[in-house]
Scaffold this active site. Sequence first.
Site, PDB file in Angstrom:
ATOM      1  N   GLY A 231      13.384  15.283   2.750  1.00  0.00           N
ATOM      2  CA  GLY A 231      14.651  16.126   2.670  1.00  0.00           C
ATOM      3  C   GLY A 231      15.376  16.413   4.118  1.00  0.00           C
ATOM      4  O   GLY A 231      16.212  17.167   3.935  1.00  0.00           O
TER       5      GLY A 231
ATOM      6  N   SER B 276      11.985  12.060   7.808  1.00  0.00           N
ATOM      7  CA  SER B 276      12.918  11.092   7.384  1.00  0.00           C
ATOM      8  C   SER B 276      13.522  11.690   6.056  1.00  0.00           C
ATOM      9  O   SER B 276      13.336  12.782   5.635  1.00  0.00           O
ATOM     10  CB  SER B 276      12.054   9.987   6.969  1.00  0.00           C
ATOM     11  OG  SER B 276      11.109  10.179   5.855  1.00  0.00           O
ATOM     12  N   LYS B 277      14.498  10.984   5.457  1.00  0.00           N
ATOM     13  CA  LYS B 277      15.043  11.351   4.285  1.00  0.00           C
ATOM     14  C   LYS B 277      14.159  11.733   3.040  1.00  0.00           C
ATOM     15  O   LYS B 277      14.574  12.633   2.426  1.00  0.00           O
ATOM     16  CB  LYS B 277      16.101  10.096   3.785  1.00  0.00           C
ATOM     17  CG  LYS B 277      17.308  10.014   4.516  1.00  0.00           C
ATOM     18  CD  LYS B 277      18.183  11.130   4.132  1.00  0.00           C
ATOM     19  CE  LYS B 277      19.745  10.855   4.497  1.00  0.00           C
ATOM     20  NZ  LYS B 277      20.698  11.838   3.779  1.00  0.00           N
ATOM     21  N   ARG B 278      13.109  11.283   2.956  1.00  0.00           N
ATOM     22  CA  ARG B 278      12.284  11.282   1.745  1.00  0.00           C
ATOM     23  C   ARG B 278      11.383  12.703   1.935  1.00  0.00           C
ATOM     24  O   ARG B 278      11.117  13.327   0.971  1.00  0.00           O
ATOM     25  CB  ARG B 278      11.123  10.393   1.924  1.00  0.00           C
ATOM     26  CG  ARG B 278       9.958  10.270   2.976  1.00  0.00           C
ATOM     27  CD  ARG B 278       9.234   9.002   2.800  1.00  0.00           C
ATOM     28  NE  ARG B 278       8.084   9.154   3.901  1.00  0.00           N
ATOM     29  CZ  ARG B 278       6.838   9.811   3.920  1.00  0.00           C
ATOM     30  NH1 ARG B 278       6.516  10.639   2.783  1.00  0.00           N
ATOM     31  NH2 ARG B 278       6.059   9.728   4.777  1.00  0.00           N
TER      32      ARG B 278
ATOM     33  N   GLU C 210      25.565  17.076   4.400  1.00  0.00           N
ATOM     34  CA  GLU C 210      24.788  17.296   3.099  1.00  0.00           C
ATOM     35  C   GLU C 210      24.026  18.627   2.904  1.00  0.00           C
ATOM     36  O   GLU C 210      24.096  18.999   1.766  1.00  0.00           O
ATOM     37  CB  GLU C 210      23.497  16.270   3.302  1.00  0.00           C
ATOM     38  CG  GLU C 210      24.076  14.655   3.137  1.00  0.00           C
ATOM     39  CD  GLU C 210      22.944  13.778   3.650  1.00  0.00           C
ATOM     40  OE1 GLU C 210      22.659  13.071   2.676  1.00  0.00           O
ATOM     41  OE2 GLU C 210      22.192  13.939   4.694  1.00  0.00           O
TER      42      GLU C 210
END
Length: 526
Positions: free
Chosen positions: A286, A282-284, A292
């Site tokens: 990275g 997930s985003k957490r 991006e």
Amino acid sequence: MLVKSGIAEDNTCKNTSDRKYTRQEVTGMASEVRVRFAPSPTGYLHIGGARTAFFNWLFARHNGGKFVLRIEDTDAERTIEDSITQMLEAFKWLGLDWDEGPVVGGEYGPYFQSQRRDLYKASADKLLAGGHAYWCYCTPEELKARREGAVKEGRAPMYEGACRNLTEAQIQACEREGRKPALRLRTPDHGITAYDDLIRGRIEFENALIGDFVLLKSDGYPTYNYACVVDDSAMHLTYIIRADEHISNTPKQIMVYEALGLEQPRFAHVPMILAPDRSKLSKRHGAMSVQEFKDLGFMPEAVMNYLAFLGWTPNTGSEVLTVDEMVRLFRLEDVSKNPAIYDLQKLTWMNGHYLRNTDLGRVISLAVPFMQKAALFGDVVSEQEIMCLRSILSAMRDRVKTLVEIPEAVEYFYRDLDGYDDKGRRKHFSDPSVARLLEDAASALEAVEGDFTPVTVEAVYRKIIEERGITSGQLIHPTRLAVTGRTLGPGLFDVLALLGKERSVERMRRAAWEIRKAGPAGLAGG
């Protein structure tokens, strides 16, 4: 032809073989290898999708085949307006060219599913005529109630064929009520559906656990498992290489192939990508989109190299390969069945390697937009500015790991100093005698005639150190802080030469003035 029958909707599949396949078996099905990547424009291209696309691209290039890009845009409600543009730009930035698809065209287009609805209708008519499909008039509320009832009773929450055998009178009654039907495939009630996965081996699914699934929704749009079969066949695709989350979709697609009497491609499901703690990525952790990665200063070469090693292990012993090397070495039998672990630190390390070893001109071309964003360069960049940046990066590119770090690392070459590192100031400027030492060194540098090079600067400094009977650090550390505002950086003599005589001398005298102005107490206290 692959073996008939079975995969379960609830993932109750069995991998019955650890067989690996030779290249001859993998490529022997057709004269031309044709693969595809078919994203939905419901988001941007993220690392998992980019990895899957790259594996398809590598397989096509390795076998001299075709890589097709198709946009599955039938879900209008979830479509993000600029998603397609972002995806195409991400592909171009990575260097993944497609042989057929949006922009480039091809003989099997159009390459947007929203423009292929006539094909889906024609295949639906064929399925209806052959008795393989039927219209389902169940309402969403009725379907929901049945699912909830099945769960309460401990049964699989699947469609159990309520509309399989409606009479003409029942159909007319549903029509009079204004019910909008969906088209369902009549699936086998018994047996298994199986296929030989080119990465995972034999996989079987029980047909009894697969309900009659929807082909066309009540609004006329096709479902994923239906549309992709029609399109993959019409586009003559020979291999479907995709993420293992699609394993449970494969039996449904095989059933559609068989009902339509179409030749099936070979399937290969690449491993999922997990976070370092083996949880869902997930985003957490990275996880980022390709855009991006670009914005954060990663080089496309590094991203591609890193993506390739997320599940693929060539027998080279090297973790750094060029794209040409990857094309030459890529084989599906070297792709792991086990999940790949995402590691942003490793990608950053790899990016640093590419920054150090890639042609400097290439690095500069990638660094310029970041210099402009930091207002160190204007909109128009002169040749002199490029040459200056080349000299600076030659001395210090081994000290940065991403392109976004470059402007901050080189800022003191382009702007006046606005202060000094606090810790360094207390350590190197607290002794008042340092002011005199910096002034004397500045005067010695000012007296240098001819070229102001690292060699001439070093000779001046070695003479001062010897005459004063001091250590190198007693002069070099205060000088570095004086001219850069920092305690770390490339070789001091390189820095002084790049700054030039005038700016070096001015900054050293400015630092001496600051030391005298503050006094020992002021500098030591910070």
